[in-house]
Design a protein around this motif. Structure first.
Motif, short mmCIF file in Angstrom:
data_model
loop_
_atom_site.label_atom_id
_atom_site.label_comp_id
_atom_site.label_asym_id
_atom_site.label_seq_id
_atom_site.Cartn_x
_atom_site.Cartn_y
_atom_site.Cartn_z
N LEU A 39 -15.42 24.44 8.33
CA LEU A 39 -14.57 24.70 7.17
C LEU A 39 -13.29 23.87 7.24
N MET A 40 -12.72 23.72 8.43
CA MET A 40 -11.54 22.88 8.57
C MET A 40 -11.87 21.42 8.27
N ALA A 41 -13.01 20.94 8.75
CA ALA A 41 -13.42 19.56 8.48
C ALA A 41 -13.69 19.35 6.99
N TYR A 42 -14.31 20.33 6.35
CA TYR A 42 -14.62 20.23 4.93
C TYR A 42 -13.32 20.23 4.11
N ALA A 43 -12.36 21.07 4.49
CA ALA A 43 -11.07 21.10 3.80
C ALA A 43 -10.34 19.77 3.96
N TRP A 44 -10.42 19.17 5.14
CA TRP A 44 -9.79 17.87 5.38
C TRP A 44 -10.44 16.81 4.49
N ARG A 45 -11.76 16.86 4.38
CA ARG A 45 -12.48 15.90 3.56
C ARG A 45 -12.11 16.05 2.08
N ILE A 46 -12.01 17.28 1.60
CA ILE A 46 -11.63 17.52 0.21
C ILE A 46 -10.20 17.06 -0.03
N ASP A 47 -9.31 17.30 0.92
CA ASP A 47 -7.93 16.88 0.78
C ASP A 47 -7.84 15.36 0.66
N ARG A 48 -8.61 14.66 1.46
CA ARG A 48 -8.62 13.19 1.38
C ARG A 48 -9.16 12.71 0.05
N ALA A 49 -10.20 13.38 -0.47
CA ALA A 49 -10.78 12.99 -1.76
C ALA A 49 -9.78 13.22 -2.90
N VAL A 50 -9.06 14.32 -2.85
CA VAL A 50 -8.05 14.61 -3.88
C VAL A 50 -6.93 13.59 -3.81
N ALA A 51 -6.48 13.26 -2.61
CA ALA A 51 -5.42 12.27 -2.46
C ALA A 51 -5.86 10.90 -2.97
N ALA A 52 -7.10 10.52 -2.70
CA ALA A 52 -7.61 9.25 -3.18
C ALA A 52 -7.69 9.26 -4.71
N GLY A 53 -8.09 10.37 -5.28
CA GLY A 53 -8.15 10.49 -6.73
C GLY A 53 -6.77 10.40 -7.36
N GLN A 54 -5.77 10.98 -6.73
CA GLN A 54 -4.40 10.91 -7.25
C GLN A 54 -3.87 9.49 -7.16
N ARG A 55 -4.19 8.79 -6.09
CA ARG A 55 -3.76 7.39 -5.98
C ARG A 55 -4.42 6.55 -7.05
N LEU A 56 -5.69 6.83 -7.34
CA LEU A 56 -6.42 6.08 -8.36
C LEU A 56 -5.79 6.31 -9.73
N VAL A 57 -5.45 7.55 -10.04
CA VAL A 57 -4.83 7.87 -11.33
C VAL A 57 -3.45 7.22 -11.41
N ALA A 58 -2.69 7.24 -10.33
CA ALA A 58 -1.36 6.63 -10.34
C ALA A 58 -1.46 5.12 -10.57
N ASN A 59 -2.45 4.48 -9.97
CA ASN A 59 -2.62 3.03 -10.15
C ASN A 59 -3.05 2.70 -11.57
N GLU A 60 -3.84 3.56 -12.20
CA GLU A 60 -4.29 3.31 -13.56
C GLU A 60 -3.14 3.45 -14.55
N THR A 61 -2.21 4.35 -14.29
CA THR A 61 -1.09 4.53 -15.22
C THR A 61 -0.07 3.40 -15.10
N LYS A 62 0.00 2.74 -13.95
CA LYS A 62 0.93 1.64 -13.77
C LYS A 62 0.48 0.40 -14.55
N GLY A 63 -0.81 0.17 -14.54
CA GLY A 63 -1.33 -1.07 -15.11
C GLY A 63 -1.71 -0.93 -16.50
#
Length: 63
Positions: A39-63
């Protein structure tokens, strides 16, 4: 969520449940420890996926 994302989530949860249930047949304390670690590993994986998604959205709004 897309169909494949739901399918992946469902398969992951079923696999997790089957692994823990199988270990519980052998030893309940071992099953609880493995469940906690997974469960800790799965939560870490989900956290990384959410962070990557937020970075992707931030990059799309800049350009």
């Amino acid at each position: 969520m897309k169909y494949l994302q739901w399918l992946s989530l469902l398969c992951g949860l079923v696999g997790f449940a089957l692994l823990v249930a199988g270990l519980a047949l052998y030893s309940v304390p071992v099953a609880l420890v493995v469940a906690g670690v997974l469960l800790m590993a799965y939560a870490w994986r989900i956290d990384r996926a959410v962070a990557a998604g937020q970075r992707l959205v931030a990059n799309e709004t800049k350009g």
